[in-house]
Write an enzyme that holds these catalytic residues in place. Structure first.
Site, PDB file in Angstrom:
ATOM      1  N   GLY A  46       0.817  -1.191   0.000  1.00 13.65           N
ATOM      2  CA  GLY A  46       0.000   0.000   0.000  1.00 13.65           C
ATOM      3  C   GLY A  46       0.854   1.244   0.000  1.00 13.65           C
ATOM      4  O   GLY A  46       2.032   1.202   0.400  1.00 13.65           O
ATOM      5  N   GLN A  51       3.292   9.832   1.529  1.00 12.27           N
ATOM      6  CA  GLN A  51       4.568   9.108   1.499  1.00 12.27           C
ATOM      7  C   GLN A  51       5.442   9.505   0.316  1.00 12.27           C
ATOM      8  O   GLN A  51       6.639   9.230   0.308  1.00 12.27           O
ATOM      9  CB  GLN A  51       4.328   7.594   1.466  1.00 12.27           C
ATOM     10  CG  GLN A  51       3.639   7.082   2.719  1.00 12.27           C
ATOM     11  CD  GLN A  51       3.491   5.581   2.675  1.00 12.27           C
ATOM     12  OE1 GLN A  51       2.509   5.065   2.162  1.00 12.27           O
ATOM     13  NE2 GLN A  51       4.470   4.859   3.183  1.00 12.27           N
ATOM     14  N   CYS A  89       6.338  -0.413   7.092  1.00 11.47           N
ATOM     15  CA  CYS A  89       5.924   0.754   6.317  1.00 11.47           C
ATOM     16  C   CYS A  89       7.070   1.177   5.402  1.00 11.47           C
ATOM     17  O   CYS A  89       8.224   1.214   5.842  1.00 11.47           O
ATOM     18  CB  CYS A  89       5.566   1.895   7.270  1.00 11.47           C
ATOM     19  SG  CYS A  89       5.051   3.409   6.435  1.00 11.47           S
ATOM     20  N   LEU A  90       6.764   1.502   4.149  1.00 11.65           N
ATOM     21  CA  LEU A  90       7.795   1.952   3.209  1.00 11.65           C
ATOM     22  C   LEU A  90       8.472   3.228   3.695  1.00 11.65           C
ATOM     23  O   LEU A  90       9.598   3.522   3.296  1.00 11.65           O
ATOM     24  CB  LEU A  90       7.184   2.192   1.820  1.00 11.65           C
ATOM     25  CG  LEU A  90       6.657   0.958   1.085  1.00 11.65           C
ATOM     26  CD1 LEU A  90       6.014   1.356  -0.236  1.00 11.65           C
ATOM     27  CD2 LEU A  90       7.763  -0.055   0.863  1.00 11.65           C
ATOM     28  N   HIS A 131      -3.873   1.000   7.894  1.00  9.52           N
ATOM     29  CA  HIS A 131      -2.529   1.584   7.858  1.00  9.52           C
ATOM     30  C   HIS A 131      -2.487   2.792   6.904  1.00  9.52           C
ATOM     31  O   HIS A 131      -1.972   3.850   7.267  1.00  9.52           O
ATOM     32  CB  HIS A 131      -1.533   0.501   7.415  1.00  9.52           C
ATOM     33  CG  HIS A 131      -0.114   0.956   7.297  1.00  9.52           C
ATOM     34  ND1 HIS A 131       0.880   0.517   8.140  1.00  9.52           N
ATOM     35  CD2 HIS A 131       0.491   1.818   6.433  1.00  9.52           C
ATOM     36  CE1 HIS A 131       2.023   1.092   7.808  1.00  9.52           C
ATOM     37  NE2 HIS A 131       1.816   1.878   6.764  1.00  9.52           N
ATOM     38  N   GLU A 132      -3.060   2.610   5.706  1.00  9.24           N
ATOM     39  CA  GLU A 132      -2.994   3.696   4.714  1.00  9.24           C
ATOM     40  C   GLU A 132      -3.915   4.853   5.089  1.00  9.24           C
ATOM     41  O   GLU A 132      -3.555   6.018   4.894  1.00  9.24           O
ATOM     42  CB  GLU A 132      -3.334   3.164   3.318  1.00  9.24           C
ATOM     43  CG  GLU A 132      -2.413   2.054   2.805  1.00  9.24           C
ATOM     44  CD  GLU A 132      -0.930   2.369   2.917  1.00  9.24           C
ATOM     45  OE1 GLU A 132      -0.540   3.542   2.842  1.00  9.24           O
ATOM     46  OE2 GLU A 132      -0.145   1.416   3.108  1.00  9.24           O
ATOM     47  N   HIS A 135      -2.172   7.039   7.437  1.00 16.54           N
ATOM     48  CA  HIS A 135      -1.207   7.958   6.801  1.00 16.54           C
ATOM     49  C   HIS A 135      -1.873   9.289   6.441  1.00 16.54           C
ATOM     50  O   HIS A 135      -1.238  10.342   6.502  1.00 16.54           O
ATOM     51  CB  HIS A 135      -0.638   7.340   5.520  1.00 16.54           C
ATOM     52  CG  HIS A 135       0.575   6.488   5.733  1.00 16.54           C
ATOM     53  ND1 HIS A 135       1.737   6.964   6.316  1.00 16.54           N
ATOM     54  CD2 HIS A 135       0.835   5.206   5.398  1.00 16.54           C
ATOM     55  CE1 HIS A 135       2.636   5.981   6.349  1.00 16.54           C
ATOM     56  NE2 HIS A 135       2.119   4.905   5.805  1.00 16.54           N
TER      57      HIS A 135
HETATM   58 NI    NI Z   1       3.026   3.066   5.635  1.00 16.01          NI
END
Ligand code: NI
Length: 159
Positions: A46, A51, A89-90, A131-132, A135
């Site tokens: 995701g 991000q 998480c990226l 999670h997204e 963000h």
């Molecule tokens: Ni993330």
């Protein structure tokens, strides 16, 4: 399509409330394309627009079932149950955490044509959605984690 650069984990944009999309124009559609390309390239499940440094309410998700989900202005409608699982998480490469999440959620969002749709998910999809959506509120998984695992550390080592 183009790869976008992931912003650093301490960037202010990751801690900001993302702005709703008012008009779904070519810029937004290109952004969704770039987000998907960037997510697949980084092998993530995701990605949210903050991000890549863009404070807009845009999310892409693919939990590996080959279905690309695109969500514009997503809203969490319902959540049920709770499950604790590992999450990364990226934006925070190398670390992971044990994060409690609802095991089932229902989300409402707009699609590319501006049509409202409802999406329900459980398990990994429910986790990715939460999670997204976090963000977009400036929330990172480390804020919710019961335990943070540093690089090389595996869960349960100190149990
Ligand atoms: Ni993330």
């Amino acid at each position: 399509m183009a790869l976008r650069k992931l912003v650093a984990g301490d960037s202010a944009v990751l801690r900001a409330q993302a702005h709703p999309v008012r008009t779904i124009d070519r810029v937004i559609l290109n952004l969704l394309d770039d987000m998907a390309e960037t997510m697949y390239h980084a092998k993530g499940v995701g990605l949210a627009a903050p991000q890549i440094g863009i404070s807009k309410q845009l999310v892409v998700i693919d939990i590996g079932d080959g279905r690309l989900l695109e969500l514009i202005n997503p809203v969490l409608l319902e959540a049920r149950g709770e499950v604790l699982d590992l999450e990364g998480c990226l934006s925070l490469p190398g670390i992971s955490g044990e994060v409690p999440r609802a095991e089932w959620v229902a989300v409402q969002a707009l699609d590319r044509q501006g049509r409202e749709f409802r999406l329900e998910g459980e398990g990994l999809l429910a986790r990715a959605l939460q999670h997204e959506l976090d963000h977009l509120q400036g929330i990172l998984f480390i804020d919710r984690a019961k335990k943070i695992l540093e690089p090389g550390e595996s869960p349960g080592e100190d149990r």
